[in-house]
Write a protein that holds these residues in place. Structure first.
Motif, mmCIF file in Angstrom:
data_model
loop_
_atom_site.group_PDB
_atom_site.id
_atom_site.type_symbol
_atom_site.label_atom_id
_atom_site.label_comp_id
_atom_site.label_asym_id
_atom_site.label_seq_id
_atom_site.Cartn_x
_atom_site.Cartn_y
_atom_site.Cartn_z
ATOM 1 N N VAL A 96 0.822 -1.213 0.000
ATOM 2 C CA VAL A 96 0.000 0.000 0.000
ATOM 3 C C VAL A 96 0.852 1.257 0.000
ATOM 4 N N PHE A 97 1.945 1.243 0.763
ATOM 5 C CA PHE A 97 2.744 2.453 0.986
ATOM 6 C C PHE A 97 4.092 2.333 0.288
ATOM 7 N N ARG A 98 4.366 3.249 -0.608
ATOM 8 C CA ARG A 98 5.662 3.278 -1.273
ATOM 9 C C ARG A 98 6.731 3.650 -0.256
ATOM 10 N N LEU A 99 7.798 2.856 -0.194
ATOM 11 C CA LEU A 99 8.818 3.056 0.833
ATOM 12 C C LEU A 99 9.917 4.008 0.401
ATOM 13 N N SER A 100 9.738 4.634 -0.730
ATOM 14 C CA SER A 100 10.625 5.706 -1.169
ATOM 15 C C SER A 100 9.759 6.882 -1.553
ATOM 16 N N ASP A 101 9.806 7.949 -0.756
ATOM 17 C CA ASP A 101 8.952 9.100 -1.024
ATOM 18 C C ASP A 101 9.355 9.844 -2.291
ATOM 19 N N SER A 102 10.525 9.503 -2.837
ATOM 20 C CA SER A 102 10.967 10.167 -4.062
ATOM 21 C C SER A 102 10.459 9.455 -5.317
ATOM 22 N N ALA A 103 9.835 8.287 -5.111
ATOM 23 C CA ALA A 103 9.352 7.531 -6.267
ATOM 24 C C ALA A 103 8.202 8.270 -6.945
ATOM 25 N N GLU A 104 8.182 8.208 -8.261
ATOM 26 C CA GLU A 104 7.168 8.933 -9.021
ATOM 27 C C GLU A 104 6.194 8.003 -9.739
ATOM 28 N N GLU A 137 -2.210 13.823 -7.126
ATOM 29 C CA GLU A 137 -1.566 13.486 -5.858
ATOM 30 C C GLU A 137 -0.585 12.341 -6.057
ATOM 31 N N ARG A 138 0.277 12.129 -5.061
ATOM 32 C CA ARG A 138 1.238 11.033 -5.126
ATOM 33 C C ARG A 138 0.719 9.838 -4.345
ATOM 34 N N LEU A 139 1.407 8.727 -4.506
ATOM 35 C CA LEU A 139 1.083 7.531 -3.749
ATOM 36 C C LEU A 139 1.357 7.735 -2.266
ATOM 37 N N PRO A 140 0.646 7.022 -1.398
ATOM 38 C CA PRO A 140 0.992 7.070 0.027
ATOM 39 C C PRO A 140 2.437 6.623 0.232
ATOM 40 N N GLY A 141 3.139 7.325 1.138
ATOM 41 C CA GLY A 141 4.553 7.035 1.358
ATOM 42 C C GLY A 141 4.869 6.650 2.790
ATOM 43 N N THR A 142 6.097 6.929 3.193
ATOM 44 C CA THR A 142 6.580 6.453 4.486
ATOM 45 C C THR A 142 5.870 7.132 5.663
ATOM 46 N N PHE A 143 5.612 8.422 5.560
ATOM 47 C CA PHE A 143 4.894 9.111 6.636
ATOM 48 C C PHE A 143 3.465 8.577 6.736
ATOM 49 N N ASP A 144 2.846 8.346 5.593
ATOM 50 C CA ASP A 144 1.483 7.822 5.563
ATOM 51 C C ASP A 144 1.417 6.435 6.211
ATOM 52 N N GLN A 145 2.456 5.620 5.991
ATOM 53 C CA GLN A 145 2.529 4.304 6.615
ATOM 54 C C GLN A 145 2.468 4.431 8.143
ATOM 55 N N ASP A 146 3.199 5.394 8.683
ATOM 56 C CA ASP A 146 3.220 5.592 10.134
ATOM 57 C C ASP A 146 1.883 6.118 10.647
ATOM 58 N N VAL A 147 1.251 6.984 9.872
ATOM 59 C CA VAL A 147 -0.072 7.501 10.249
ATOM 60 C C VAL A 147 -1.080 6.359 10.287
ATOM 61 N N TYR A 148 -1.020 5.483 9.298
ATOM 62 C CA TYR A 148 -1.902 4.316 9.253
ATOM 63 C C TYR A 148 -1.738 3.447 10.506
ATOM 64 N N SER A 152 -2.170 16.132 5.178
ATOM 65 C CA SER A 152 -2.051 15.572 3.831
ATOM 66 C C SER A 152 -2.149 14.051 3.859
ATOM 67 N N ALA A 153 -1.509 13.428 4.840
ATOM 68 C CA ALA A 153 -1.529 11.968 4.934
ATOM 69 C C ALA A 153 -2.943 11.455 5.178
ATOM 70 N N LEU A 154 -3.681 12.101 6.074
ATOM 71 C CA LEU A 154 -5.051 11.669 6.345
ATOM 72 C C LEU A 154 -5.917 11.773 5.092
ATOM 73 N N PRO A 212 11.913 3.044 7.557
ATOM 74 C CA PRO A 212 10.596 2.660 7.027
ATOM 75 C C PRO A 212 10.578 1.235 6.472
ATOM 76 N N VAL A 213 11.703 0.800 5.891
ATOM 77 C CA VAL A 213 11.784 -0.561 5.360
ATOM 78 C C VAL A 213 11.731 -1.571 6.508
ATOM 79 N N ALA A 214 12.453 -1.289 7.591
ATOM 80 C CA ALA A 214 12.421 -2.177 8.754
ATOM 81 C C ALA A 214 11.026 -2.237 9.358
ATOM 82 N N ARG A 215 10.327 -1.120 9.388
ATOM 83 C CA ARG A 215 8.967 -1.082 9.929
ATOM 84 C C ARG A 215 8.027 -1.953 9.103
#
Length: 285
Positions: free
Chosen positions: A25-33, A55-66, A109-111, A202-205
């Motif tokens: 669900v969450f891209r683990l590189s926020d720089s990915a396009e 908008e962009r895909l959900p990323g690492t911050f979004d993963q933590d919010v989830y 933004s994440a929400l 984020p990868v370890a998480r």
């Protein structure tokens, strides 16, 4: 008795939807396009994660919010309507994040991304309560409302000198029915928020959550193809040497945290695998 004595201890237990945890669900590189995440589970079906237009895909911050949302949902007693209320300030504190204008905006933004990002299942997501694989589009959240502080509270804004139009607020969100149904049916995997947020990668998480998914499926030892793992996390790297460079620091972190006993790269002919051995016992305790 003091207010602190009355205060309910914070739960560190995070109960997650087992079906959703098995899917990227969450891209683990926020720089990915990338415009979308696409994945085909081993047991069939197709899965896509589609961002809202512009908008962009959900990323690492979004993963933590989830993860923090799911912790709060469990702590609240899994309300039937899925509604959670909280202040942005308290939410960021629970995540161990700095509280300032930038992180308030990141959280808002994440929400909204969790509301607007479409999770598209064509027989990939298991609706455990109904005993069938879902063919539909859904989202993690079905409602997000963020209100500015009341005018009577504006004297406190001096505590936030960096804020202008992004002053602290109160949030009301609703967890989607698909996820709620699986949680209510007990189709879950459990992690510890304390251990999760103590991991700085984020990868370890994400690997921590997958290791716990394998454990609840009865696999303390979990072996997976390197490319397959990259798809499931997901990672954008494709060459085995590049993937190993990304994964190795996360593996070392998970072993040091006592979540894994070992994490090894294994070559079999031209194919690479990763073999994880989880610690004995329950890693979310």
């Amino acid at each position: 008795m003091s207010e602190a004595a009355h205060r309910k201890p914070v739960s560190r237990t995070v109960v997650l939807d087992r079906s959703l945890e098995a899917l990227p669900v969450f891209r683990l590189s926020d720089s990915a396009e990338e415009a979308a995440i696409a994945y085909e589970p081993d047991d069939g079906g197709r899965w896509r994660v589609l961002p809202a237009p512009g908008e962009r895909l959900p990323g690492t911050f979004d993963q933590d919010v989830y993860v923090e949302l799911m912790r709060r949902y469990h702590e609240a007693g899994a309300p039937a309507d899925g509604v959670l209320t909280f202040t942005l300030h308290a939410f960021l504190r629970s995540m161990g994040r700095r509280v300032d204008g930038r992180t308030y905006e990141q959280l808002r933004s994440a929400l909204h991304r969790l509301l607007r990002t479409a999770l598209e299942s064509d027989g990939a997501y298991l609706d455990f309560s109904a005993g069938r694989r879902l063919t539909a589009s859904f989202s993690v959240l079905t409602a997000v409302q963020i209100d500015r502080r009341r005018f009577s509270d504006r004297d406190q804004l001096g505590l936030f000198p960096a804020l202008t139009n992004s002053e602290p607020g109160d949030a009301r969100v609703a967890l989607g029915p698909a996820v709620r149904a699986n949680l209510a049916a007990g189709h879950t995997v459990t992690v510890s928020s304390q251990r999760y947020f103590a991991l700085s990668s984020p990868v370890a998480r994400r690997i921590y959550r997958l290791v716990e998914l394998a454990r609840v499926q009865g696999n303390r030892t979990w072996r997976i193809g390197l490319e397959r793992l990259a798809d499931q996390l997901p990672l954008v790297q494709r060459y085995p040497s590049h993937l190993q460079r990304v994964l190795q620091p996360a593996h070392e972190m998970l072993v040091a945290a006592g979540i894994l006993t070992t994490a090894d790269f294994v070559q079999d002919g031209r194919n690479w695998f990763v073999e994880y051995v989880a610690e004995i016992g329950r890693a979310h305790v």
